[in-house]
Design a protein around this motif. Sequence first.
Motif, PDB file in Angstrom:
ATOM      1  N   ALA A  89       0.812  -1.220   0.000  1.00  0.00           N
ATOM      2  CA  ALA A  89       0.000   0.000   0.000  1.00  0.00           C
ATOM      3  C   ALA A  89       0.847   1.272   0.000  1.00  0.00           C
ATOM      4  O   ALA A  89       0.373   2.333  -0.404  1.00  0.00           O
ATOM      5  N   LEU A  90       2.075   1.167   0.443  1.00  0.00           N
ATOM      6  CA  LEU A  90       2.939   2.348   0.531  1.00  0.00           C
ATOM      7  C   LEU A  90       3.428   2.775  -0.845  1.00  0.00           C
ATOM      8  O   LEU A  90       3.618   1.940  -1.732  1.00  0.00           O
ATOM      9  N   PRO A  91       3.654   4.065  -1.041  1.00  0.00           N
ATOM     10  CA  PRO A  91       4.217   4.523  -2.318  1.00  0.00           C
ATOM     11  C   PRO A  91       5.645   4.025  -2.495  1.00  0.00           C
ATOM     12  O   PRO A  91       6.310   3.635  -1.524  1.00  0.00           O
ATOM     13  N   GLU A  92       6.122   4.028  -3.738  1.00  0.00           N
ATOM     14  CA  GLU A  92       7.454   3.509  -4.025  1.00  0.00           C
ATOM     15  C   GLU A  92       8.546   4.310  -3.311  1.00  0.00           C
ATOM     16  O   GLU A  92       9.638   3.797  -3.078  1.00  0.00           O
ATOM     17  N   SER A  93       8.250   5.556  -2.980  1.00  0.00           N
ATOM     18  CA  SER A  93       9.244   6.410  -2.321  1.00  0.00           C
ATOM     19  C   SER A  93       9.370   6.124  -0.831  1.00  0.00           C
ATOM     20  O   SER A  93      10.160   6.772  -0.144  1.00  0.00           O
ATOM     21  N   SER A  94       8.598   5.169  -0.330  1.00  0.00           N
ATOM     22  CA  SER A  94       8.642   4.827   1.101  1.00  0.00           C
ATOM     23  C   SER A  94       9.123   3.393   1.284  1.00  0.00           C
ATOM     24  O   SER A  94       8.869   2.527   0.445  1.00  0.00           O
ATOM     25  N   LYS A  95       9.805   3.164   2.392  1.00  0.00           N
ATOM     26  CA  LYS A  95      10.330   1.836   2.695  1.00  0.00           C
ATOM     27  C   LYS A  95       9.991   1.479   4.133  1.00  0.00           C
ATOM     28  O   LYS A  95      10.226   2.262   5.056  1.00  0.00           O
ATOM     29  N   ASN A 124       8.916  -2.297  16.996  1.00  0.00           N
ATOM     30  CA  ASN A 124       8.712  -1.219  16.037  1.00  0.00           C
ATOM     31  C   ASN A 124       9.157  -1.600  14.630  1.00  0.00           C
ATOM     32  O   ASN A 124      10.171  -2.268  14.443  1.00  0.00           O
ATOM     33  N   ALA A 125       8.363  -1.152  13.665  1.00  0.00           N
ATOM     34  CA  ALA A 125       8.776  -1.160  12.264  1.00  0.00           C
ATOM     35  C   ALA A 125       9.060   0.296  11.915  1.00  0.00           C
ATOM     36  O   ALA A 125       8.454   1.202  12.494  1.00  0.00           O
ATOM     37  N   TRP A 126       9.959   0.522  10.955  1.00  0.00           N
ATOM     38  CA  TRP A 126      10.416   1.884  10.679  1.00  0.00           C
ATOM     39  C   TRP A 126      10.060   2.283   9.256  1.00  0.00           C
ATOM     40  O   TRP A 126      10.393   1.587   8.299  1.00  0.00           O
ATOM     41  N   LEU A 127       9.372   3.415   9.168  1.00  0.00           N
ATOM     42  CA  LEU A 127       8.932   3.929   7.873  1.00  0.00           C
ATOM     43  C   LEU A 127       9.881   5.032   7.419  1.00  0.00           C
ATOM     44  O   LEU A 127       9.985   6.077   8.065  1.00  0.00           O
ATOM     45  N   PHE A 128      10.585   4.778   6.320  1.00  0.00           N
ATOM     46  CA  PHE A 128      11.502   5.752   5.743  1.00  0.00           C
ATOM     47  C   PHE A 128      10.820   6.377   4.530  1.00  0.00           C
ATOM     48  O   PHE A 128      10.449   5.672   3.593  1.00  0.00           O
ATOM     49  N   VAL A 129      10.677   7.690   4.551  1.00  0.00           N
ATOM     50  CA  VAL A 129       9.995   8.395   3.461  1.00  0.00           C
ATOM     51  C   VAL A 129      11.037   9.184   2.668  1.00  0.00           C
ATOM     52  O   VAL A 129      11.646  10.107   3.187  1.00  0.00           O
ATOM     53  N   ALA A 136       1.195  11.784   1.592  1.00  0.00           N
ATOM     54  CA  ALA A 136       0.989  10.630   0.709  1.00  0.00           C
ATOM     55  C   ALA A 136       1.651   9.377   1.253  1.00  0.00           C
ATOM     56  O   ALA A 136       1.239   8.258   0.931  1.00  0.00           O
ATOM     57  N   ALA A 137       2.673   9.550   2.095  1.00  0.00           N
ATOM     58  CA  ALA A 137       3.355   8.404   2.685  1.00  0.00           C
ATOM     59  C   ALA A 137       2.667   7.920   3.958  1.00  0.00           C
ATOM     60  O   ALA A 137       2.723   6.732   4.292  1.00  0.00           O
ATOM     61  N   ILE A 138       2.013   8.829   4.665  1.00  0.00           N
ATOM     62  CA  ILE A 138       1.385   8.486   5.944  1.00  0.00           C
ATOM     63  C   ILE A 138      -0.029   7.938   5.762  1.00  0.00           C
ATOM     64  O   ILE A 138      -0.430   6.990   6.451  1.00  0.00           O
TER      65      ILE A 138
END
Length: 225
Positions: A89-95, A124-129, A136-138
Amino acid sequence: METTLLSISSSHPSPFQTLILKPSNPLVCKPKLVGCKAPQLLSIRAAISRSRKEETVEAVKTQLGNCYLLAGINYEGFTVKQFQDLRRALPESSKLLVAKNTLVIKAIEGTPWEPLKPCMKGMNAWLFVHSEEIPAAIKPFRTFQREERLEENDFVGAVFEGKFYGPGDLNRLENMPTRAEVYAKMLGALQGPAIGLVSTLQAPARDVVMVLKAYVKKLEEESGQ
C-alpha cells in the motif's frame, strides 16, 4: 575397554577430533565423536550474529540517505500477510523496515534523526519516506490501520526536519498540503494583490522557500520560451 579407531580433522580449521568405539554390545560397535569444541561453534554463531547486526545498521543508514521523514510504527501482533499488504500500500518512495531498537539507535546516533530515541521501546517497524510528499506516505498506513482495525498499532513517533513529533502530533504532518497545493496557493498570492503577498510571507518559512523556488522555476520557463 575403549579402542581408538582413528583421528580426523574437521572441515573447519580446528583441533583434531577422535573417534572412539564404546562397545555396549560385543557384536555391535557404535562410534562416538569426542573432542568436539563447543566454544568454537558458539564463536562462529556469535560472528554470524555480529555480522548480521552490522548489516542491519548499514541498511538503516542507507535508508536514512535522502530521507525526509522517519517514523516508528508499533507492529506487535501483525501477521505476515498484514505486513505484506501494508508494504504494497505504501508509495514507491517509502520503505518499511523491521529492525531492533538497539540497532536503529546505533544507526541514528549523531544524526538529525537522533530525537527519535524516546520511541525505542517495544516492537517497532520503521517507515523511511524518501519524498517531500509526507501526507501521501502516511495516509496509506492510516487506511490500512482503519481497515484492519488496528487502532492500538499506531505511530510511536516521527522525526521531520530534525523535529520530533509524538503520536498526538502526527496529524500535523498528515494534513500538510501537497507540493502542488503549496505551489498553487503561493503563486496565486504572488500574482495577486499586495495583501496576498503579505499573507504569503507570514506563512511558515518552509512554505515560503518552496514558493520562491516555484516562482524562480516559473520565470526560467517563461524566459526560455
